[in-house]
Scaffold this motif. Sequence first.
Motif, PDB file in Angstrom:
ATOM      1  N   TYR A 138      64.574 -20.789  -4.244  1.00  0.00           N
ATOM      2  CA  TYR A 138      64.315 -20.837  -5.678  1.00  0.00           C
ATOM      3  C   TYR A 138      65.501 -21.342  -6.495  1.00  0.00           C
ATOM      4  O   TYR A 138      65.331 -21.868  -7.593  1.00  0.00           O
ATOM      5  N   ASP A 139      66.756 -21.202  -5.969  1.00  0.00           N
ATOM      6  CA  ASP A 139      67.927 -21.586  -6.745  1.00  0.00           C
ATOM      7  C   ASP A 139      68.427 -22.988  -6.428  1.00  0.00           C
ATOM      8  O   ASP A 139      69.511 -23.386  -6.876  1.00  0.00           O
ATOM      9  N   VAL A 140      67.653 -23.764  -5.658  1.00  0.00           N
ATOM     10  CA  VAL A 140      68.058 -25.139  -5.364  1.00  0.00           C
ATOM     11  C   VAL A 140      67.931 -25.984  -6.632  1.00  0.00           C
ATOM     12  O   VAL A 140      66.904 -25.964  -7.311  1.00  0.00           O
ATOM     13  N   THR A 141      68.983 -26.722  -6.943  1.00  0.00           N
ATOM     14  CA  THR A 141      68.963 -27.582  -8.133  1.00  0.00           C
ATOM     15  C   THR A 141      69.002 -29.066  -7.778  1.00  0.00           C
ATOM     16  O   THR A 141      68.831 -29.906  -8.654  1.00  0.00           O
ATOM     17  N   ALA A 142      69.254 -29.374  -6.493  1.00  0.00           N
ATOM     18  CA  ALA A 142      69.312 -30.785  -6.079  1.00  0.00           C
ATOM     19  C   ALA A 142      67.955 -31.448  -6.312  1.00  0.00           C
ATOM     20  O   ALA A 142      66.912 -30.879  -5.996  1.00  0.00           O
ATOM     21  N   ASP A 143      67.996 -32.653  -6.867  1.00  0.00           N
ATOM     22  CA  ASP A 143      66.750 -33.360  -7.173  1.00  0.00           C
ATOM     23  C   ASP A 143      66.011 -33.694  -5.883  1.00  0.00           C
ATOM     24  O   ASP A 143      66.629 -33.956  -4.842  1.00  0.00           O
ATOM     25  N   CYS A 144      64.697 -33.678  -5.974  1.00  0.00           N
ATOM     26  CA  CYS A 144      63.854 -34.007  -4.821  1.00  0.00           C
ATOM     27  C   CYS A 144      63.181 -35.343  -5.072  1.00  0.00           C
ATOM     28  O   CYS A 144      62.415 -35.497  -6.027  1.00  0.00           O
ATOM     29  N   GLU A 145      63.491 -36.332  -4.221  1.00  0.00           N
ATOM     30  CA  GLU A 145      62.845 -37.635  -4.375  1.00  0.00           C
ATOM     31  C   GLU A 145      61.355 -37.549  -4.090  1.00  0.00           C
ATOM     32  O   GLU A 145      60.890 -36.634  -3.417  1.00  0.00           O
ATOM     33  N   VAL A 146      60.649 -38.517  -4.629  1.00  0.00           N
ATOM     34  CA  VAL A 146      59.211 -38.618  -4.376  1.00  0.00           C
ATOM     35  C   VAL A 146      58.999 -39.691  -3.320  1.00  0.00           C
ATOM     36  O   VAL A 146      59.291 -40.864  -3.545  1.00  0.00           O
ATOM     37  N   PHE A 147      58.529 -39.275  -2.133  1.00  0.00           N
ATOM     38  CA  PHE A 147      58.308 -40.217  -1.044  1.00  0.00           C
ATOM     39  C   PHE A 147      56.817 -40.527  -0.934  1.00  0.00           C
ATOM     40  O   PHE A 147      55.991 -39.616  -0.910  1.00  0.00           O
ATOM     41  N   ARG A 148      56.490 -41.798  -0.864  1.00  0.00           N
ATOM     42  CA  ARG A 148      55.116 -42.224  -0.616  1.00  0.00           C
ATOM     43  C   ARG A 148      55.006 -42.599   0.859  1.00  0.00           C
ATOM     44  O   ARG A 148      55.687 -43.514   1.321  1.00  0.00           O
ATOM     45  N   PRO A 149      54.173 -41.899   1.627  1.00  0.00           N
ATOM     46  CA  PRO A 149      54.000 -42.275   3.036  1.00  0.00           C
ATOM     47  C   PRO A 149      53.622 -43.752   3.154  1.00  0.00           C
ATOM     48  O   PRO A 149      52.759 -44.250   2.414  1.00  0.00           O
ATOM     49  N   THR A 150      54.258 -44.451   4.075  1.00  0.00           N
ATOM     50  CA  THR A 150      54.098 -45.904   4.186  1.00  0.00           C
ATOM     51  C   THR A 150      52.645 -46.319   4.370  1.00  0.00           C
ATOM     52  O   THR A 150      52.227 -47.377   3.875  1.00  0.00           O
ATOM     53  N   PHE A 151      51.854 -45.483   5.063  1.00  0.00           N
ATOM     54  CA  PHE A 151      50.485 -45.898   5.361  1.00  0.00           C
ATOM     55  C   PHE A 151      49.636 -46.040   4.097  1.00  0.00           C
ATOM     56  O   PHE A 151      48.625 -46.736   4.109  1.00  0.00           O
ATOM     57  N   VAL A 152      50.030 -45.391   2.996  1.00  0.00           N
ATOM     58  CA  VAL A 152      49.259 -45.523   1.751  1.00  0.00           C
ATOM     59  C   VAL A 152      49.305 -46.968   1.261  1.00  0.00           C
ATOM     60  O   VAL A 152      48.276 -47.559   0.921  1.00  0.00           O
ATOM     61  N   LYS A 153      50.514 -47.535   1.245  1.00  0.00           N
ATOM     62  CA  LYS A 153      50.656 -48.918   0.793  1.00  0.00           C
ATOM     63  C   LYS A 153      50.016 -49.890   1.779  1.00  0.00           C
ATOM     64  O   LYS A 153      49.359 -50.857   1.386  1.00  0.00           O
ATOM     65  N   VAL A 154      50.188 -49.619   3.090  1.00  0.00           N
ATOM     66  CA  VAL A 154      49.617 -50.499   4.119  1.00  0.00           C
ATOM     67  C   VAL A 154      48.092 -50.544   4.000  1.00  0.00           C
ATOM     68  O   VAL A 154      47.484 -51.616   4.013  1.00  0.00           O
ATOM     69  N   LEU A 155      47.455 -49.392   3.870  1.00  0.00           N
ATOM     70  CA  LEU A 155      45.995 -49.342   3.787  1.00  0.00           C
ATOM     71  C   LEU A 155      45.492 -49.939   2.476  1.00  0.00           C
ATOM     72  O   LEU A 155      44.446 -50.594   2.442  1.00  0.00           O
ATOM     73  N   SER A 156      46.232 -49.729   1.396  1.00  0.00           N
ATOM     74  CA  SER A 156      45.788 -50.252   0.102  1.00  0.00           C
ATOM     75  C   SER A 156      45.816 -51.770   0.073  1.00  0.00           C
ATOM     76  O   SER A 156      45.026 -52.397  -0.636  1.00  0.00           O
ATOM     77  N   GLN A 157      46.725 -52.382   0.855  1.00  0.00           N
ATOM     78  CA  GLN A 157      46.831 -53.834   0.873  1.00  0.00           C
ATOM     79  C   GLN A 157      46.095 -54.461   2.056  1.00  0.00           C
ATOM     80  O   GLN A 157      46.145 -55.672   2.251  1.00  0.00           O
ATOM     81  N   ASN A 158      45.411 -53.626   2.832  1.00  0.00           N
ATOM     82  CA  ASN A 158      44.582 -54.124   3.930  1.00  0.00           C
ATOM     83  C   ASN A 158      43.262 -54.618   3.362  1.00  0.00           C
ATOM     84  O   ASN A 158      42.485 -53.854   2.778  1.00  0.00           O
ATOM     85  N   GLU A 159      42.980 -55.893   3.502  1.00  0.00           N
ATOM     86  CA  GLU A 159      41.776 -56.477   2.903  1.00  0.00           C
ATOM     87  C   GLU A 159      40.495 -55.845   3.432  1.00  0.00           C
ATOM     88  O   GLU A 159      39.468 -55.836   2.760  1.00  0.00           O
ATOM     89  N   ASP A 160      40.531 -55.305   4.649  1.00  0.00           N
ATOM     90  CA  ASP A 160      39.338 -54.683   5.233  1.00  0.00           C
ATOM     91  C   ASP A 160      39.180 -53.224   4.814  1.00  0.00           C
ATOM     92  O   ASP A 160      38.164 -52.606   5.115  1.00  0.00           O
TER      93      ASP A 160
END
Length: 636
Positions: free
Chosen positions: A149-171
């Motif tokens: 609960y006391d962690v203050t370090a920022d947490c990046e937002v990671f997008r799993p690679t397969f989301v972009k791969v599937l979205s750009q897959n024409e099929d």
Amino acid sequence: MNYQTTKIKPLKSYPTFQFHAYTDSENLPADDVFKICILEIFRWLRLRLNNFSEIPAIIDVPEPENYRDFDECSLCSFSLSLGFNVSAVYIEKLGIWSFNITESDMGANIGTDTERLPVQGRIFSTDVALRKQKDFVEFGVRTTCSEPYDVTADCEVFRPTFVKVLSQNEDIGFRKKYRLDGRAFEVSTKNDAENLSGILGDEHFDMPVVLIAETELIESETELPEIQIPDTRKLQLDFGIGVDSFSSDNLSVDMSKAGIELKNSINVKKRSTSKQINRKATAGKARTELKRSETIDYQNLAKSLTGFALVCKINENCFKILKNKNGIDIRHGDVLVCCHGRITDEYKYPEFENRLMDFYKELKVNIKNSLKRNPYSFGNIAFISDARLLEIDEKRRASLTLEEECELLNQENDELKRQIKEYEQRNADIRFSSDELRMVQKRVKALENEYSEAKERELAAVKRYEMLEYAYRSSSEITAFYRQKAQFAAYFPTNKNEVCEWAEKEFSDTILIAPRAKSEMRKYSGALSVAMLCDGIYYLNGYARYRCGEISKEQLELYAEGYGWTAGGCGKEALKVRRDDYIATVDGVQYLLDQHIKYGVNSQQLIRIYFCWDELKRKVIIGYMPGHLATVKQST
């Protein structure tokens, strides 16, 4: 004795990346799309296991391109522990596949100038869920961060690679109102603007919408290059142009052959004299043009925000439509971010026009972080925990002993406890993040409701378990009743428009639903617990059987357990004064709805089913539901 120990800290958890969409394939059937999505996720996992000496056989499957070599029958539920946990649940009958990977924070960009060291105690859990429909596959991803609960370090937002791969897959491709393929949506027509207006006004559209307004036309002076007009005699010799066919009124010359390079496009229109040509083409002269001011590269922004946001370029002619439809006063060059039907960020063009590149980078980071801790709906998919509960429900359909039934209830109870723990951690994140409290008030309420529902489900599961134990000790008849009711409850419809059809199909021998009741169900728009309504109809089935003498009063009381259903008469004064409101017609016969069952007293938790008993048909006639009929004191 004093111990020197490492203190265990409470955890908070919150979602970071969230995505939900529907596949948008015109070339492949849903079965193939379903397989390709799963194989792409497995490929992503195998690439992450590159340093492992051996890949587990369960994920050593064909590449997505070779989906025809993969038999869907080989899919199954599994769980792996590889230093991190990987789990999957597959329910063939429901077309559900759910996947989870839970891992400790490994840092980011290690060994580079932008490295981030791991945060002690931080854990990432990535959930992926698919649900196969008739013509498409519903797809969702959610990454959750859990940390002390006391962690203050920022947490990046990671997008799993397969989301972009599937979205750009024409099929495959994804759609959420618009095609999500990494390209900006150009809002240039009235129809485009009205479609966008519908999204901006939709509080349930969870993906951020970035509006980038077209910049203003301004006057710009362009210096023309010096052009030497060739001698006509030389043109005749070099290019074979006849003197008789050449005139300064119709100049058409391939300047590249003459060794002249034009850096600006010049349209040489018909001119009356060579003097005019020379005057227009004199070096150092400036030409005034109208051109638009520079803005951020919205196409690249859309590509980099694939899966994060919908990026829209708004043409000037659509500004007024958005103002009239949504009250959005967008001006030339402005950038607006909208989410859940309201503007969350607004950037005026004069504030960033002189720092476009820096603003572009800041905007991209802000949009990615906007998904963090935000409410998000995921349609009909089931993430791993809910999928396990559905899998348990499926197993109940088999012929089980009482001990097996109790074991399943124990598993369900454990899973509900895990869900409650997750909700408690999310609530802890809210408590320990006071600076963000104002931004997530709506999310807090939603989580509290989900927590309450999960608590109720746990209590109901415990109660069912206790009842089953009592039934086992008391009589086999009661045990059979609860087994049958549990099977019915597992397949209650979840959509109000399916309730009438379900009831007529399941209870055709005991219940008849009037057209008026069906019509009211379709029109009803208030808050409604469909499961509770179905439980009430299940009780009326028992009531009809009781009136027919098939079951005893004590057995009828079993049907009422849970919500305390009881058949009661409607007020005599109401039946007299507002008699017409209590009439339902079936096949030309009018019935007076003189009885009802009820739950709740306010609009948030209110269910009423008005009915009567037809002695001739030996059936319950349901004439009105789920709202409240008029009374003497009030009309609704």
